[in-house]
Design an enzyme around this catalytic site. Structure first.
Site, short mmCIF file in Angstrom:
data_model
loop_
_atom_site.label_atom_id
_atom_site.label_comp_id
_atom_site.label_asym_id
_atom_site.label_seq_id
_atom_site.Cartn_x
_atom_site.Cartn_y
_atom_site.Cartn_z
N ASP A 1 0.86 -1.18 0.00
CA ASP A 1 0.00 0.00 0.00
C ASP A 1 0.90 1.23 0.00
OD1 ASP A 1 -2.29 1.71 0.37
OD2 ASP A 1 -1.78 1.86 2.48
N SER A 2 0.29 2.39 -0.23
CA SER A 2 1.05 3.64 -0.18
C SER A 2 1.54 3.93 1.24
CB SER A 2 0.14 4.79 -0.64
OG SER A 2 -1.04 4.81 0.14
N TYR B 1 -0.34 8.38 -2.37
CA TYR B 1 -0.41 8.12 -3.80
C TYR B 1 -1.62 8.84 -4.43
CZ TYR B 1 2.93 4.10 -3.57
OH TYR B 1 4.03 3.29 -3.42
N GLY B 2 -2.62 9.08 -3.60
CA GLY B 2 -3.91 9.61 -4.10
C GLY B 2 -3.81 10.79 -5.06
N CYS C 1 -4.16 -1.06 -2.08
CA CYS C 1 -4.28 0.39 -2.19
C CYS C 1 -5.20 0.65 -3.37
CB CYS C 1 -2.90 0.99 -2.43
SG CYS C 1 -2.91 2.75 -2.81
N ASN C 2 -6.25 1.41 -3.14
CA ASN C 2 -7.19 1.67 -4.23
C ASN C 2 -6.56 2.49 -5.35
OD1 ASN C 2 -10.32 1.04 -3.33
ND2 ASN C 2 -8.93 1.26 -1.62
N GLU D 1 -6.41 8.88 9.74
CA GLU D 1 -5.08 8.73 10.35
C GLU D 1 -4.95 9.47 11.68
OE1 GLU D 1 -1.59 9.07 7.98
OE2 GLU D 1 -2.43 7.73 6.49
N CYS E 1 -11.39 3.37 -0.69
CA CYS E 1 -10.08 3.85 -0.21
C CYS E 1 -9.78 3.07 1.05
CB CYS E 1 -10.16 5.34 0.09
SG CYS E 1 -8.65 5.98 0.84
N HIS F 1 -8.53 3.81 3.78
CA HIS F 1 -8.76 4.47 5.07
C HIS F 1 -10.23 4.54 5.45
CE1 HIS F 1 -4.68 5.65 4.34
NE2 HIS F 1 -4.61 6.35 5.45
#
Ligand code: DGL
Length: 274
Positions: free
Chosen positions: A16-17, A48-49, A79-80, A158, A190, A192
């Site tokens: 993932d990022s 990355y988004g 990671c989406n 986060e 996503c 998160h």
């Protein structure tokens, strides 16, 4: 005579990022407890988004190179954004089975939606790529799909801002249009967003089902391992290793929010050298 390697006992590589992919790893640990897992979070180059597709592809390639060095048998792009922008690219380059989070999320949504009016939320990269729309339409051409980028949700998750007035206000602002579209299913596109299920559900109401792509991806991983005859036959709990490209201590601290428990050891990797 050389002993034959049992590929089934090799680890699943997850990347993932950064920390968000732990929502996917958590579901994999739950559903496939006997699997060994190597997790890489690209915390040094996170997020990355908002990045361009070219850069996300380059990063994804390096992330895969790192996991391959650990002899993994299967890769989960947890990671989406990386799944949206880079999965096809890395699948063409490497000869190892891989899975992203988009298709499992899309399948889960179609199975659960009865009105076929589906919403998708994610980062700018994911929403801009229209990866969910394409995956959904490939499965069912008659859907009504409504999308919205919700970039601030990443920071709120986060920070552990789950049940806070600020989160409710931002969620209301982001989701008001989707609510008016009378969707019955909303894909949390996503890593998160599963942390923010509560405030999102509060705004969308009982008539909207939330699709957690982390859960769907863990189910799809199990299906793929069964189909490939790669399920680990071990009866003991698997080994879990974690690596990041910056700030292992911070990763350990925030892991509590995402995994529900703290991680012991986190290795530091110079990902630019891969
Ligand atoms: N892991 C990313 C995703 O699921 C969110 C964080 C980022 O922007 O890198 O899209």
């Amino acid at each position: 005579m050389k002993a034959r390697i049992d590929h089934r006992t090799k680890a699943i590589g997850v990347f993932d990022s950064g920390i968000g992919g732990l929502t996917v790893a958590k579901e994999i640990f739950r559903l496939l407890p006997n699997e060994n897992v190597v997790y890489f979070g690209d915390t040094g180059r996170y997020p990355y988004g908002p990045r361009s597709p070219e850069i996300v592809r380059k990063f994804a390639r390096q992330d895969v190179n790192f996991l391959l060095e650990h002899g993994v048998k299967f890769i989960v792009v947890a990671c989406n954004t990386a799944s949206s922008l880079a999965l096809g690219y890395i699948q063409r380059i490497y000869n190892i089975p891989m899975l992203g989070v988009i298709e499992p999320g899309a399948k889960g949504a179609i199975e659960k939606s009865s009105t076929k009016r589906i919403g998708v939320i994610g980062t700018q990269g994911t929403i801009g790529s229209q990866a969910y729309e394409k995956a959904l339409r490939a499965l069912n051409g008659t859907l009504r799909i409504y999308s919205r980028a919700c970039p601030l949700f990443v920071a709120l998750a986060e920070e552990g801002y789950i049940d806070r007035p600020a989160t409710n206000l931002i969620a209301e602002d982001y989701l008001v249009d989707l609510k008016q579209k009378k969707i019955d299913t909303l894909i949390l596109g996503c890593t998160h967003y599963p942390l923010l299920k509560q405030p999102i559900a509060k705004i969308m109401g009982n008539s909207v089902q939330l699709i957690d792509s982390a859960e769907e991806t863990a189910k799809a991983t199990r299906q793929a391992l069964v189909a490939l005859n790669l399920l680990n036959p071990s009866i003991t709990v698997g080994k879990r290793e974690f690596f990041v490209s910056d700030s292992p201590e911070k990763f350990k601290r925030i892991s509590q929010l995402f995994l529900g428990k703290r991680i012991g050891k986190v290795g530091l990797v110079d990902i630019n050298s891969y």
